[in-house]
Structure formats: structure tokens, C-alpha cells
Design an enzyme around this catalytic site. Structure first.
Site, PDB file in Angstrom:
ATOM      1  N   HIS A 160       0.876  -1.226  -0.065  1.00 39.66           N
ATOM      2  CA  HIS A 160       0.049  -0.144  -0.026  1.00 39.66           C
ATOM      3  C   HIS A 160       0.875   1.334   0.012  1.00 39.66           C
ATOM      4  CE1 HIS A 160      -3.134  -2.605   2.320  1.00 39.66           C
ATOM      5  NE2 HIS A 160      -3.650  -2.126   1.182  1.00 39.66           N
ATOM      6  N   CYS A 245      -2.670   0.144   9.965  1.00 42.66           N
ATOM      7  CA  CYS A 245      -3.563  -0.699   9.428  1.00 42.66           C
ATOM      8  C   CYS A 245      -4.512  -1.265  10.724  1.00 42.66           C
ATOM      9  CB  CYS A 245      -2.894  -2.202   9.094  1.00 42.66           C
ATOM     10  SG  CYS A 245      -1.515  -1.864   8.015  1.00 42.66           S
TER      11      CYS A 245
HETATM   12  C1  CIR Z   1      -3.269  -7.867   3.539  1.00 44.61           C
HETATM   13  O1  CIR Z   1      -2.659  -8.376   2.727  1.00 44.61           O
HETATM   14  O2  CIR Z   1      -4.608  -7.370   3.244  1.00 44.61           O
HETATM   15  C2  CIR Z   1      -3.013  -8.111   4.970  1.00 44.61           C
HETATM   16  N1  CIR Z   1      -2.383  -8.998   5.292  1.00 44.61           N
HETATM   17  C3  CIR Z   1      -2.484  -6.787   5.289  1.00 44.61           C
HETATM   18  C4  CIR Z   1      -3.148  -5.582   5.246  1.00 44.61           C
HETATM   19  C5  CIR Z   1      -2.349  -4.368   5.860  1.00 44.61           C
HETATM   20  N2  CIR Z   1      -3.219  -3.142   5.802  1.00 44.61           N
HETATM   21  C6  CIR Z   1      -2.654  -2.083   5.546  1.00 44.61           C
HETATM   22  O3  CIR Z   1      -1.350  -1.831   5.368  1.00 44.61           O
HETATM   23  N3  CIR Z   1      -3.305  -1.040   5.690  1.00 44.61           N
END
Ligand code: CIR
Length: 250
Positions: A160, A245
Site C-alpha cells: 500500500h 492498519c
Molecule cells: C493484507 O494483505 O491485506 C493483509 N495481510 C495486510 C493488510 C495491511 N493493511 C494496511 O497496510 N493498511
């Protein structure tokens, strides 16, 4: 000034989420302890923390940031880019609708909150493997209705946009070398590549949460004079998650 946070506990199937990290399988009990410590840190920053119970259908459900973009005027409910995560946003929409008008990102748009970096009244929207141009366009239109501006930023490496850059308030940014030129003219801490995980830090009121275990970054940030709280994030890092997150703040 933020007064509230929404978080969701990791479920027992946490290790079954999406990851590219190659750091091994997370230890669930340790993840729960780290999550509880994260909630304590939010409370220390003065936030009332709503802790949602784990939803075992969604191994990545604790990463609530991806499901909404919350501003003072509106909560935009996302349409997560990863199929396995689609549906996580429903419970978040229900909770947020108790506080805000909510607007949904519609098909064929996809959008993850991790791609949305707010800098005062401007939103940078990362175009990534999770967020497509249609999702970014819809978000931009919604934000414009409330007087916010936005621009797109290509995310070529990394999950992201906010995996690589954070806004620390007071005109300061922290970034990996990848996005060092994104905010030209601003004061930007450029991290060493081996400490790039610590680019995902979280400003809450007068405090700055940074992940534990990144001494060079910690020193550079401390020099800017923030009240720093270190939070251990090893188990969430194994699942590609960082400090931002794990919560929605408003
Ligand atoms: C994913 O790959 O969607 C999750 N394992 C990690 C999401 C992390 N979220 C973020 O950076 N906002």
C-alpha cells in the site's frame, strides 16, 4: 484531535491471511498480546477504544484501516481489493454509521484504506494492486463534495501507499527511499532500506506510535521532538500489517 478508535481483535485463523513477508508464521497468542498493547497505547493517547470481536471468516479482519476512510464529515466504506477480504467492511460500515454519514465505494471500484494518505485537507490515493483508478476516482469525488482535494500516486513496489510513507503533522513526513521525492519541499525523514517497515508510523494527537525494533529510525524521529510510544508489531509484520492498519481513528 482524535477521540475514538475502532479496532478488531485478530481471529484464531490470523495466520491464514494474505502475506508476502517470508518472516514465518505469526504466533497467535503473541499477536493477541501485541494487539492488547496496541489498544493500551491508543488509550494512552486519549482515545476511547471500541474493540470489535474477531470475525473468523476474515483472517485479515484485524487490519480495519483498509475498510474505511474516516473524515470529520463522512466515512467512506471501501470495497477491498483482495477478494478474500471483501465483506470485512460490512461490520465496520454498521459501526461507523452510528457516528457518520457513510458512502460506499461501488463496483468496479476497489480501494484499500492503506492506500490513502491524508495530509491536512489533501488526500494522496495510491494506485496499487489493491486500489484501482475507479476506486480512487470515486473516493476523490466523494471527498471533493466535502471540500477536500486529492491526487493519485502510483504504488509500484510494496502493498500500500502507506507501507512506505507517513505524514507526521507539522509538515513532517517519514518515507522509505521509494517515495522520498513524493512530497518535495516538505521536511522528510528518509529511512534506511533495512528499516523501511518503520515508515508506517501513526500520529495520534500529541503522540507518535512507532514500531519497536528500529533503532536508527527511532533516533531520527526522536530528534523531531515527538512524544514517542514504541509498540511491538512483529506478529502483524509477518502478515504485512503495520501500525496504521490496526485502527480507524476519528
Ligand atoms: C493484507 O494483505 O491485506 C493483509 N495481510 C495486510 C493488510 C495491511 N493493511 C494496511 O497496510 N493498511
Amino acid at each position: 484531535m482524535h477521540t475514538r478508535a475502532i479496532v478488531r481483535r485478530p481471529g484464531r485463523n490470523f495466520a491464514g491471511g494474505i502475506t508476502t513477508s517470508n518472516l514465518g508464521k505469526p504466533d497467535y497468542e503473541k499477536a493477541l498480546r501485541q494487539h492488547a498493547a496496541y489498544c493500551d497505547a491508543l488509550a494512552r493517547c486519549g482515545l476511547a477504544v471500541t474493540v470489535l470481536k474477531a470475525d473468523e471468516r476474515y483472517p485479515d479482519g484485524c487490519f480495519v484501516e483498509d475498510t474505511a476512510i474516516v473524515t470529520r464529515d463522512v466515512a467512506v466504506i471501501t470495497r477491498p481489493g483482495a477478494l478474500a477480504r471483501r465483506g470485512e467492511e460490512k461490520e465496520i460500515a454498521r459501526v461507523l454509521s452510528g457516528y457518520f454519514e457513510t458512502v460506499m465505494i461501488e463496483e468496479p471500484g476497489t480501494l484499500d484504506g492503506g492506500d490513502v494518505l491524508r495530509v491536512e485537507g489533501h488526500f494522496y490515493i495510491g494506485i496499487s494492486g489493491r486500489t484501482n483508478r475507479e476506486g480512487a476516482r470515486q473516493l476523490s469525488d466523494i471527498l471533493a463534495r466535502y471540500g477536500y482535494t486529492s491526487s493519485e500516486k502510483e504504488v509500484r513496489d510494496g502493498l500500500h501507499l502507506k507501507s512506505d510513507i507517513a505524514y507526521l503533522g507539522r509538515g513532517n513526513f517519514i518515507s522509505t527511499p521509494v517515495f522520498s521525492e513524493m512530497v518535495q519541499g516538505a521536511s522528510t525523514i528518509i529511512l534506511d532500506n533495512d528499516e523501511s517497515y518503520s515508515a508506517n508510523c501513526l500520529l495520534i494527537n500529541d503522540y507518535l506510535l512507532i514500531p519497536g525494533g528500529f533503532p536508527q529510525s527511532g533516533k531520527k524521529i526522536a530528534d523531531l521532538g515527538y512524544n514517542i510510544i514504541e509498540v511491538e508489531m512483529s506478529e502483524f509484520r509477518k502478515m504485512d500489517g503495520g501500525l496504521t492498519c490496526l485502527s480507524l481513528l476519528f
